[in-house]
Design an enzyme around this catalytic site. Structure first.
Site, PDB file in Angstrom:
ATOM      1  N   TYR A 196      30.277  37.232  41.143  1.00 15.39           N
ATOM      2  CA  TYR A 196      30.623  38.293  40.184  1.00 15.39           C
ATOM      3  C   TYR A 196      32.106  38.647  40.211  1.00 15.39           C
ATOM      4  CZ  TYR A 196      29.471  41.841  43.919  1.00 15.39           C
ATOM      5  OH  TYR A 196      29.379  42.605  45.063  1.00 15.39           O
ATOM      6  N   GLU A 197      32.514  39.405  39.176  1.00 22.13           N
ATOM      7  CA  GLU A 197      33.929  39.712  38.914  1.00 22.13           C
ATOM      8  C   GLU A 197      34.760  38.452  38.709  1.00 22.13           C
ATOM      9  OE1 GLU A 197      34.819  42.492  38.004  1.00 22.13           O
ATOM     10  OE2 GLU A 197      33.053  43.588  38.660  1.00 22.13           O
ATOM     11  N   GLY A 198      34.165  37.462  38.089  1.00 21.37           N
ATOM     12  CA  GLY A 198      34.849  36.188  37.858  1.00 21.37           C
ATOM     13  C   GLY A 198      34.520  35.227  38.979  1.00 21.37           C
TER      14      GLY A 198
END
Length: 592
Positions: A438-440
């Site tokens: 997550y978050e890229g």
């Protein structure tokens, strides 16, 4: 076992490896009193050990429950959150004009590691709120700031980031959530978002959602996305809560780990559409959202560090207690603790060294962000902003890779008991896995490092950093300390390899960009291994210079990292520069 924050390690990392002390002495932090740092971290560590760590297992076993659109968190969660906010922990680095303490982000970064180590699912909630604060402070109008900012800074209300949709994950430009202009200046939001962390919970009275949506006349792709503030409850003129907004949790995910953190499907539009307020300008939502995401990416990197440290502490304690086999050459009856075995020592040292390196990379990112906003000299601020931009993808990806590997090794040190849930080692392994996604995803971070950060201004920021690392290596070489072993040699070889790889990638970006993309992930790994090794060496040098009684330990740690991990940089150079054709030929295997 419980968790104890490694305060001395953290202070050495923050002050020397990450450069906080030098930045303070250079005047970049104004009148900030650095003497308070130890006291803040000690208090954070005490709260984490006494309150948050005991709830880690409770949250994992109980999870969360969704009933009629309402989420109930694990037993003890709301009370712990109230005690946490009452202690001022949500406001550590918040703006003073809105109830914050105004302390440096670097201090809050160290606290974030502590929350993540003691209870990563709990610490995830304020991580998103911090990002919401930053976006609102940077891009919101004065009216929205007056209504929402202080409540977010104090933690009375929490925030979310709502990007992902079923058909729009990493490709944010494919989102379909719609926003319609209203005569009163508000917007009506309709659509569905998935994987929304703490999208619904019972720890606060209100939740402030930051939602990406598209206007009817917006351009296609990411250029046509706007950002909106969508409160769970509307706020009356006197500050009290008003009507329920049309945004609800319609589902929660059943996950591999992070069981105590509600991951929600959020639905808007069942009752006419959620009322939203524009943040920034129309069709400029991605610029606003990246303000949130950059700090969130650092926070996720710190989650990796925290989980790694917790897994290491637990594995070390187990290895000292668990008796199995005999030390080589030892005679007599009885078994020895498994820590006497060289392979167990190797695993524990790898866990500790990688955790320490990842910690300093994250702290250095936070210091760079601080200097980019606090320094008086505009030139210093510009250089610091470039350094922060460069370090952010490394902090996120390298540190979460470390978190996953260290948690994996933690299970291995426990042997068969690590596979049994009762020990807790498996929970760290499960919880860590999402941080690389997550978050890229970490692959996206690697692409960002190569195509944006390395490519910016012909690699100016990269080669400036490598020049500083060369200075550290010269100090190691000049120390003539036999305790460093071959540290200087290994670091020099790694740095030379990283320089060559960086130049090769710059050339391929212009001539054959797919070749550069094929090598992006091993390049980030090479960068992290080299940077981490040099930073640990700088900390060891500082400990020796300061007469730190633990200096021999830090020297040994730096040596282990250089001789066992940084040494991989040369082979990673070959992976980057020689494997492009094999990646290009993969279609014959994958699609043939």
């Amino acid at each position: 076992m419980t968790y104890r924050a490694p305060i001395n390690d953290m202070l050495l990392s923050l002050n020397h490896g990450a450069g906080l002390k030098a930045a303070v002495e250079a005047g970049h932090y104004g009148d900030f009193d650095a003497d308070i740092v130890q006291a803040v971290l000690e208090e954070a560590g005490k709260f984490a050990s006494d309150v948050l760590a005991p709830l880690n297992r409770v949250g994992d076993e109980n999870g969360i429950k969704l009933d009629d659109g309402k989420v109930t968190t694990a037993p003890g969660w709301p009370d712990a959150y109230k005690r946490w906010t009452d202690g001022g922990w949500n406001a550590v680095s918040g703006p003073e004009g809105f109830g914050g303490q105004g302390l440096p982000l670097a201090i809050n970064a160290a606290c974030t590691e502590i929350w993540s180590a003691s209870n990563v699912a709990f610490g995830l909630c304020p991580l998103l709120t911090a990002s919401a604060i930053e976006a609102l402070e940077a891009h919101g109008n004065d009216e929205l700031k007056q209504i929402y900012l202080e409540k977010l800074v104090t933690g009375e209300w929490t925030g979310t980031m709502q990007l992902t949709e079923p058909q729009a994950g990493s490709d944010v430009g494919a989102l379909r959530t719609r926003a319609e202009r209203q005569a009163d200046g508000t917007y009506r939001i309709k659509g569905t978002k998935i994987f929304i962390t703490y999208g619904e919970h019972d720890m606060t009275d209100n939740i402030v959602h930051f939602v990406l949506a598209r206007l009817p006349d917006a351009p296609a792709g990411t250029k046509g996305i706007s950002l909106f503030l969508v409160p769970k409850f509307m706020v009356n003129a006197d500050g009290s809560l008003g009507a329920r907004n049309d945004i609800y949790a319609s589902g929660v995910e059943h996950k591999l780990g992070m069981h105590a953190s509600p991951t929600c499907t959020m639905t808007m539009g069942d009752h006419g559409g959620a009322i939203g307020f524009l943040i920034g300008e129309e069709n400029q939502g991605m610029r606003c959202m990246f303000t949130m995401m950059n700090q969130a990416r650092l926070g996720v990197g710190l989650e990796g560090v925290g989980v790694a440290d917790r897994a290491y502490q637990q594995a070390l304690a187990y290895a000292q207690e668990r008796k199995q086999g005999r030390a080589l050459g030892k005679k007599g009856d009885g078994s020895d603790a498994i820590i006497v075995h060289p392979d167990v020592k190797r695993m524990l040292m790898r866990m500790r060294a990688q955790t320490a390196a990842a910690r300093t990379i994250c702290y250095a990112t936070a210091v760079a962000i601080d200097v980019s906003t606090r320094a008086k000299d505009p030139g210093v601020r510009v250089e610091a902003a470039a350094r922060a931009a460069l370090l952010t993808p490394i902090a996120k990806a390298y540190s979460t890779d470390v978190g996953n590997e260290v948690a994996y090794l933690g299970v291995q040190v426990h042997g068969g008991m690590g596979f049994i849930e009762e020990t807790g080692a498996a929970q760290h392994y499960r919880d860590a896995r999402i941080t690389a996604i997550y978050e890229g995803t970490n692959g996206i971070q690697a692409i960002d490092l190569v195509t944006r950060k390395l490519a910016a201004n012909g690699g100016t920021a990269v080669f400036a950093l490598l020049g500083e690392l060369s200075g550290i290596i010269k100090q190691v070489e000049a120390s003539n300390d036999p305790a460093f072993g071959t540290t200087g040699v290994k670091l020099r070889e790694a740095l030379d390899a990283l320089k060559r790889t960086s130049k090769w990638l710059l050339e391929r970006l212009a001539e054959a960009p797919n070749d550069a993309l094929a090598g992006a992930t091993p390049y980030l790994q090479q960068f992290g291994a080299t940077l981490g090794g040099c930073m640990l060496a700088s900390e060891a040098l500082a400990a020796k210079s300061d007469g730190n009684l633990d200096a021999p330990r830090y020297v040994s740690l730096a040596r282990f990292f250089a001789e066992n991990i940084t040494v991989q940089a040369s082979s990673l150079e070959r992976t980057v520069t020689e494997s492009a054709e094999s990646v290009a030929a993969a279609d014959a295997v994958l699609l043939g």
